[in-house]
Design a protein around this motif. Structure first.
Motif: not given
Length: 144
Positions: A34-56
């Motif tokens: 589940x976590x991999x799916x959501x993270x890959x969705x976010x990065x793939x759909x909205x572009x490169x992002x930092x770990x801090x932004x993902x955590x928030x």
């Protein structure tokens, strides 16, 4: 608010969580949790992002997201790129392999959901989608 409705919602949410966890843990839809799916969705759909932004965004500790993204990086699903604003930091972007794994997993999930909802009327699926989205937004707002 009707107490019986609240009790039904509470129980059905618990059952839903258990059944989804069981269904996706089988590996039947691909190699992502589940976590991999959501993270890959976010990065793939909205572009490169930092770990801090993902955590928030996901309301998680930075250490948790760091572990999760490190696992994705180790599998070759994401790669680090320099943060143009701060050369000491980095962003994560999805790789071709990560995009492929995400697409396979998502298609498997969509196929299964389509099967489960096959006998629902179109207005029922639209209402369910809208209410589920509304509920998720309420959860997000309550944790902010």
């Amino acid at each position: 608010m009707d107490e019986q409705s609240l009790e039904t919602i509470e129980l059905e949410m618990a059952v839903l969580y258990r059944r989804i966890t069981t269904a996706t843990a089988s590996g039947k839809y691909g190699n992502l949790d589940r976590s991999a799916y959501l993270l890959l969705h976010r990065i793939g759909a909205h572009g490169a992002v930092g770990v801090k932004s993902l955590a928030e965004e996901y309301q998680l500790d930075i250490s948790t997201v760091s572990r999760q993204t490190a696992a994705l990086e180790q599998k070759g699903y994401v790669r680090r790129i320099p943060d143009p604003a701060d050369r000491r930091a980095f962003f994560l972007e999805i790789t071709e392999l990560g995009a492929k794994e995400y697409a396979v997993y998502k298609q498997g999930r969509l196929t299964r959901i389509r099967e489960l909802l096959a006998d629902w009327a179109e207005d029922e699926t639209e209402t369910f989608a809208a209410l589920l989205q509304k509920f998720n937004h309420a959860l997000l707002s309550s944790n902010s």
